[in-house]
Motif scaffolding. Structure first.
Motif: not given
Length: 130
Positions: A16-31
């Motif tokens: 809980p209480d996550v401020a931001r997330i960054v993940a990798q997609t087939p098209h690049g980073s996704f925030g």
């Protein structure tokens, strides 16, 4: 936001209480930030990072999967995940384990396809003789 990382047979993380997330997609980073619109995206093998509301940052090496954001809920469903704080080690893990596994799966699928094709050809020949 409330982040849940799901594996096929268990919940890997429930934060809980996550401020931001960054993940990798087939098209690049996704925030993702809390006010982002709802979305769904495919994930590539890579590093998923998230920061808690208190500023702590965490990293997960994840296999391919899906990310779904609905309101404040973020669900990440992947085949495999490994947590850690050393990005170098996590990157090596991805290269060694996740990408090698994909190559093995492709090899198995290729062999299965050949077996199925051979079976269908023989079955058709047998049916034709009858």
């Amino acid at each position: 936001m409330h982040l849940k990382v799901l594996l096929p047979f268990q919940i890997f993380a429930d934060k809980p209480d996550v401020a931001r997330i960054v993940a990798q997609t087939p098209h690049g980073s996704f925030g993702l930030l809390p006010n982002r619109l709802d979305c769904v995206t495919a994930l590539s093998p890579g590093i998923l990072s998230y920061a808690m509301a208190n500023g702590e940052e965490f990293y997960l090496a994840v296999d391919e999967g899906l990310l779904v954001k609905i309101g404040a809920e973020v669900l990440v469903s992947v085949r495999n995940a490994i947590g850690g704080t050393d990005l170098g080690h996590l990157h090596e893990t991805i290269q060694k384990d996740f990408l090698t596994l994909d190559a093995q799966e492709q090899s198995v699928r290729s062999v299965m396809s050949k077996l199925e094709s051979n079976f269908i050809q023989r079955f058709a020949a047998f049916h034709h003789v009858q």
